[in-house]
Every structure is written in structure tokens, then in C-alpha cells.
Motif scaffolding. Sequence first.
Motif, PDB file in Angstrom:
ATOM      1  N   GLU A 119      27.742  47.576   6.618  1.00 38.70           N
ATOM      2  CA  GLU A 119      28.561  46.701   8.205  1.00 38.70           C
ATOM      3  C   GLU A 119      29.495  45.832   7.812  1.00 38.70           C
ATOM      4  O   GLU A 119      30.366  45.904   8.525  1.00 38.70           O
ATOM      5  CB  GLU A 119      26.937  46.705   8.824  1.00 38.70           C
ATOM      6  N   ALA A 120      29.195  44.938   7.064  1.00 41.99           N
ATOM      7  CA  ALA A 120      29.516  43.736   6.643  1.00 41.99           C
ATOM      8  C   ALA A 120      31.456  44.126   6.042  1.00 41.99           C
ATOM      9  O   ALA A 120      32.718  43.699   6.783  1.00 41.99           O
ATOM     10  CB  ALA A 120      30.062  42.387   6.502  1.00 41.99           C
ATOM     11  N   CYS A 121      31.594  44.964   5.645  1.00 41.14           N
ATOM     12  CA  CYS A 121      32.131  45.560   4.753  1.00 41.14           C
ATOM     13  C   CYS A 121      33.719  46.280   5.995  1.00 41.14           C
ATOM     14  O   CYS A 121      34.647  46.028   5.420  1.00 41.14           O
ATOM     15  CB  CYS A 121      32.737  46.236   3.623  1.00 41.14           C
ATOM     16  N   TYR A 122      33.348  47.746   6.405  1.00 39.14           N
ATOM     17  CA  TYR A 122      33.347  48.483   7.251  1.00 39.14           C
ATOM     18  C   TYR A 122      34.105  47.276   8.783  1.00 39.14           C
ATOM     19  O   TYR A 122      35.322  47.444   8.901  1.00 39.14           O
ATOM     20  CB  TYR A 122      32.787  48.756   7.516  1.00 39.14           C
ATOM     21  N   LYS A 123      33.491  46.233   9.264  1.00 43.44           N
ATOM     22  CA  LYS A 123      34.144  45.253  10.458  1.00 43.44           C
ATOM     23  C   LYS A 123      35.186  45.205   9.923  1.00 43.44           C
ATOM     24  O   LYS A 123      36.397  44.694  10.479  1.00 43.44           O
ATOM     25  CB  LYS A 123      33.296  44.676  10.435  1.00 43.44           C
ATOM     26  N   SER A 124      35.223  44.120   8.456  1.00 41.62           N
ATOM     27  CA  SER A 124      36.684  43.096   8.278  1.00 41.62           C
ATOM     28  C   SER A 124      37.404  44.568   7.539  1.00 41.62           C
ATOM     29  O   SER A 124      38.850  44.446   8.204  1.00 41.62           O
ATOM     30  CB  SER A 124      35.968  42.789   6.739  1.00 41.62           C
ATOM     31  N   SER A 125      37.761  46.006   7.339  1.00 44.02           N
ATOM     32  CA  SER A 125      38.698  46.568   6.782  1.00 44.02           C
ATOM     33  C   SER A 125      38.957  47.377   7.431  1.00 44.02           C
ATOM     34  O   SER A 125      40.298  47.083   7.763  1.00 44.02           O
ATOM     35  CB  SER A 125      37.841  47.425   5.445  1.00 44.02           C
ATOM     36  N   SER A 126      38.197  47.154   8.551  1.00 44.01           N
ATOM     37  CA  SER A 126      39.022  48.350   9.733  1.00 44.01           C
ATOM     38  C   SER A 126      39.495  47.005  10.464  1.00 44.01           C
ATOM     39  O   SER A 126      40.600  47.453  11.106  1.00 44.01           O
ATOM     40  CB  SER A 126      38.003  48.583  10.762  1.00 44.01           C
ATOM     41  N   MET A 127      39.154  45.840  10.517  1.00 43.94           N
ATOM     42  CA  MET A 127      40.017  45.060  11.527  1.00 43.94           C
ATOM     43  C   MET A 127      41.502  44.537  10.762  1.00 43.94           C
ATOM     44  O   MET A 127      42.673  44.564  11.092  1.00 43.94           O
ATOM     45  CB  MET A 127      39.275  43.334  11.439  1.00 43.94           C
ATOM     46  N   ALA A 128      41.127  44.554   9.376  1.00 43.75           N
ATOM     47  CA  ALA A 128      42.751  44.704   8.618  1.00 43.75           C
ATOM     48  C   ALA A 128      43.326  45.792   8.733  1.00 43.75           C
ATOM     49  O   ALA A 128      44.822  45.476   8.929  1.00 43.75           O
ATOM     50  CB  ALA A 128      42.528  44.237   6.905  1.00 43.75           C
ATOM     51  N   VAL A 129      42.925  46.837   8.497  1.00 45.92           N
ATOM     52  CA  VAL A 129      43.968  48.115   8.963  1.00 45.92           C
ATOM     53  C   VAL A 129      44.644  48.001  10.378  1.00 45.92           C
ATOM     54  O   VAL A 129      45.934  48.371  10.244  1.00 45.92           O
ATOM     55  CB  VAL A 129      42.752  49.163   8.511  1.00 45.92           C
ATOM     56  N   GLU A 130      43.301  47.156  11.366  1.00 44.03           N
ATOM     57  CA  GLU A 130      44.056  47.404  12.759  1.00 44.03           C
ATOM     58  C   GLU A 130      45.010  46.485  12.651  1.00 44.03           C
ATOM     59  O   GLU A 130      46.170  46.653  13.778  1.00 44.03           O
ATOM     60  CB  GLU A 130      42.832  46.364  13.402  1.00 44.03           C
ATOM     61  N   LEU A 131      44.983  44.859  12.245  1.00 49.60           N
ATOM     62  CA  LEU A 131      46.007  44.118  12.128  1.00 49.60           C
ATOM     63  C   LEU A 131      47.865  44.946  11.334  1.00 49.60           C
ATOM     64  O   LEU A 131      48.368  44.426  12.190  1.00 49.60           O
ATOM     65  CB  LEU A 131      45.728  43.024  11.196  1.00 49.60           C
ATOM     66  N   ALA A 173      31.292  53.917   1.066  1.00 48.38           N
ATOM     67  CA  ALA A 173      31.641  55.557   1.518  1.00 48.38           C
ATOM     68  C   ALA A 173      32.637  55.783   3.180  1.00 48.38           C
ATOM     69  O   ALA A 173      32.743  56.607   2.873  1.00 48.38           O
ATOM     70  CB  ALA A 173      30.798  56.404   1.419  1.00 48.38           C
ATOM     71  N   ARG A 174      31.964  54.204   3.859  1.00 45.46           N
ATOM     72  CA  ARG A 174      32.577  54.866   5.352  1.00 45.46           C
ATOM     73  C   ARG A 174      33.975  54.266   5.350  1.00 45.46           C
ATOM     74  O   ARG A 174      35.516  54.698   5.762  1.00 45.46           O
ATOM     75  CB  ARG A 174      31.336  53.908   5.842  1.00 45.46           C
ATOM     76  N   GLU A 175      34.111  53.506   4.799  1.00 43.67           N
ATOM     77  CA  GLU A 175      35.707  52.998   3.954  1.00 43.67           C
ATOM     78  C   GLU A 175      36.761  53.566   3.985  1.00 43.67           C
ATOM     79  O   GLU A 175      37.691  53.538   4.434  1.00 43.67           O
ATOM     80  CB  GLU A 175      35.753  51.113   3.685  1.00 43.67           C
ATOM     81  N   VAL A 176      36.613  54.596   3.485  1.00 38.93           N
ATOM     82  CA  VAL A 176      37.250  55.531   2.765  1.00 38.93           C
ATOM     83  C   VAL A 176      38.176  55.728   3.433  1.00 38.93           C
ATOM     84  O   VAL A 176      39.615  56.377   3.725  1.00 38.93           O
ATOM     85  CB  VAL A 176      36.591  56.467   1.674  1.00 38.93           C
ATOM     86  N   ALA A 177      37.391  56.665   4.860  1.00 31.85           N
ATOM     87  CA  ALA A 177      37.826  57.655   6.229  1.00 31.85           C
ATOM     88  C   ALA A 177      39.371  56.674   7.095  1.00 31.85           C
ATOM     89  O   ALA A 177      40.262  56.960   7.403  1.00 31.85           O
ATOM     90  CB  ALA A 177      37.135  57.895   7.283  1.00 31.85           C
ATOM     91  N   LEU A 178      39.271  55.127   6.484  1.00 37.98           N
ATOM     92  CA  LEU A 178      40.129  54.257   7.077  1.00 37.98           C
ATOM     93  C   LEU A 178      41.602  54.377   6.026  1.00 37.98           C
ATOM     94  O   LEU A 178      42.380  54.157   7.183  1.00 37.98           O
ATOM     95  CB  LEU A 178      39.839  52.451   6.853  1.00 37.98           C
ATOM     96  N   PHE A 179      41.346  55.480   4.969  1.00 42.59           N
ATOM     97  CA  PHE A 179      42.771  54.981   4.535  1.00 42.59           C
ATOM     98  C   PHE A 179      43.475  56.833   4.377  1.00 42.59           C
ATOM     99  O   PHE A 179      42.688  57.783   5.201  1.00 42.59           O
ATOM    100  CB  PHE A 179      43.041  54.795   3.279  1.00 42.59           C
ATOM    101  N   ASP A 180      44.883  56.849   4.415  1.00 43.07           N
ATOM    102  CA  ASP A 180      45.518  57.925   4.091  1.00 43.07           C
ATOM    103  C   ASP A 180      45.394  58.666   3.119  1.00 43.07           C
ATOM    104  O   ASP A 180      46.207  58.050   2.298  1.00 43.07           O
ATOM    105  CB  ASP A 180      46.969  57.687   5.299  1.00 43.07           C
ATOM    106  N   ASN A 181      45.445  60.238   2.994  1.00 41.49           N
ATOM    107  CA  ASN A 181      45.651  60.699   1.938  1.00 41.49           C
ATOM    108  C   ASN A 181      46.831  61.810   1.934  1.00 41.49           C
ATOM    109  O   ASN A 181      47.173  62.089   1.297  1.00 41.49           O
ATOM    110  CB  ASN A 181      44.659  61.574   1.354  1.00 41.49           C
TER     111      ASN A 181
END
Length: 444
Positions: free
Chosen positions: A211-223, A239-247
Motif C-alpha cells: 500500500e505504501a508503494c502504490y500510494k507513492s507511485s500513483s502520486m508520482a504518476v499523477e504529478l 504487482a499492483r503498481e505495474v498497471a500504472l504504466f503504459d505498454n
Amino acid sequence: MNTILIKGASVVNEGQIVVADVLLKNGFIEKIAPNIDIAAHQEINAEGLHLFPGMIDDQVHFREPGLTHKADIFSESMAAVAGGITSFMEMPNTVPNTLTQKLLADKYAIASEMSLANYSFFMGASNDNLDEVLKTDPKNVCGIKVFMGSSTGNMLVDNEKVLENIFKEAPMLVATHCEDEQTIRHNLAVYKEKYGENITIAMHPLIRSAEACYKSSSMAVELAKKYHTRLHILHISTAREVALFDNKTPLADKKITAEACVHHLWFDDHDYAVKGNWIKWNPAVKSAADKAGILKGVLDGHIDIIATDHAPHTIEEKEQPYLQAPSGGPLVQHALPALFEMYHQGKISLVQIAEKTAHNVAVCFNIDKRGFIREGYWADLVLVNLNDPFTVTKMNVLYKCGWSPFEGQTFRAEVTHTFVSGNLAYQKGKFTTQETGKRLAFNR
């Protein structure tokens, strides 16, 4: 004029494996052809060997200056070259932290005299050095590093206004360590209340949680989306963070990219019982499902790069109780052998290894004339025997810290030769130390 002729190698490059000769001249790849018949100063019979572009490791901690009891640029670049890493990008949480242009220049000066591999250094960001950050030259510095979660050192950027300004004004790639500090502190308080000082390493992925990783990564992507920042998120561990990125978008056109590290592809939380603090990293090694999800993201293009996050600590430091033991471990000597072992296990192809460790790093960072086996490019090359087993022991690790999380592991493939900017820097256990690597340049 210095020439080296590599004969009969299986060249792994740009999605193909082709048997060819490769001629090196004055540091560059002069010619690639089925048969090159000239007299060179040195000829290497590479029949039965595979020739890869040298790995470009976009995340290492070589500890110089200030922490050289753990490692230094000479020792760790030597280990890197033995492992087939020809270029590295080093992080700013040395002592002092690399937060001014002068301190950044000091590190480049050390590397120019001591590094056996090619090199670049990240400029560090803090809560109060934006003016210095904005002076960074995109053409000769790999990027700006932002710790959005605390790690080794004292570089946490937790001021939201500062973060906004960095993302808004950064003139180049911003690389982030993403873990939400408030979530981690809350989790740690909960476990301390329950277990006191008896917290164990098995609780590490629960404290530094998914949860700590996803919350921070998603914030970085949003910024990054808000300010059109060139963002690169380091060491994806869930695994959850992977979906934040484009392939879908070609890598050269991506504004937001991601990296996975070898340890998150190799270890999972079952390994804590045996490895203990030796595999204590930030972000934490997490579940087997996370490990599988990260590998899937690497293979399908959501995650663009494989790196090491090489971060050595002394044995004495690692043998402390969980709460005192630092996070991080040495990996540069064994990252490629581990990936080749994954190839033998059917998990990744040889062309994918070349893509994720060399081609994509060069594209992602706009590195000038490196990362591919092409005529006119720098000769950063690695010869590998895919069927030459060796076992990692304390006797054969080259890290200054003297240990490896892979101790006891037998790898089926071994690096035999490493060429750094045309210099045969490593050959079957022997080094050429008269020549240093080159400073990386960037087409930005």
C-alpha cells in the motif's frame, strides 16, 4: 590505432541472434559482418559464446564519498565489469548528499580517475535545494533523483509544495524512490506496539507495505501527468503498481517509465526465513504473486528496464537485529548471471535480457551511442558462456563488503569478457585497470 576482432560470436541485439564477426577500432564498433578477414591487434575466438551489449545499470549506490568502508567507485565498478555491467548511474545519498553542483562535480572527478566502467551520477533533490537542481545540465547528467520515501541517507522530500515545483520545473528526467512515508511510520508504530524490539525481518514487507508503494507511485504518476514531467519510477516491487504504466506507447515517446530490480524478480517473502537481513531492501521484497506480477510487467512492456539498486553494507551492519540492520545489498557482479539463470529456467529470453538491460536504458535516458551493437557506437560489449557453471561464494565475490545475497547459488552462465568503451577491461578473471571508463553523454 587499436583494433580488436571478435570472431564467430552469437550476437544478441535488437530482437535477433546472429552469428557474426565484430571489429572494434579506437573504442568504437567499426564493422559487423558474417566474416571479417583482417589482421587486428587482438583476435578473440568467440565461437560458442554470446555477445551482448553491456548492461547499463541505471541505479547503483557505490558509497563514495563518505561511506567507503562499505564500497567505493573503484571496487564496485570492478565488480560491475566482472558481471557484464559496462555503464552505471549512481545515486546521490552519499556523504555528504549530492545536493550541490560542486558536490556532483566532485563525484565525476573521482570516477574519471577510478571507475573501470562508464559512469554518470544523479543530482539529488531535497526540500530546500531547487535552485541547485535547476542548474543541472541535461546533456551530461543522467537525471534528478527524488526520494519520495526515506532510504539510506537523509534525502526524503516530504514537502508537497517542493515536490510540485520539482515536477513542474525539472529540466530533465526525474527518477523517484516511491514509498509513502506516513504509511510506513504508521505500520512501524503498530508493529512496535505489538512486538516491541522483537520485530523480525518477515514483517519488513508488511511495514514497508504494498500500500505504501502504490500510494507513492500513483502520486508520482499523477504529478508527472499534471506537469508533463519526464518521470522514471525506480524498483517497482508490487504487482499492483505495474498497471500504472503504459505498454502501448513506443518507449522513445513515453513520458513515464519504470524499472524493476533483479532482487524483486528473484526473491520473495518465503526467502526471508533463510536469507534474513541479507535480502532486506527498500522497497521490500514482497510476495510470490508480486514477484510474478513484476516479471509479467517486464515481459509485456509495462516495465521498461531491469537494474540492480546495488547498495552494499558491511557484514557487521547486516548482522544487527532487524530494526538496526540497514536496507540494501550488493548485486552488480551477479545481476546478469541471475538473469541468464532465469533464461535457463524459461522465464525470459536472451533478446529480452539485452532489451531490458541495455537497449531500453539507452533509449529511456537518451544515452549517446551506447546500449546497442551498432557500427559507429561505443564498444560496450559482453561475451557470455551460457554453459559454464559457477557457484557464488565469499571467496569469489569482488564487492568491498565481502558478501552476496546469492552466496551458495550456482549459476549456469558466466561472463568471460567485458569491453568498456573498446577497452578489454575484464577477461576470464583478470582485469585491465590502466584505462578508466568514460562519462556518459545524453542526447537531450
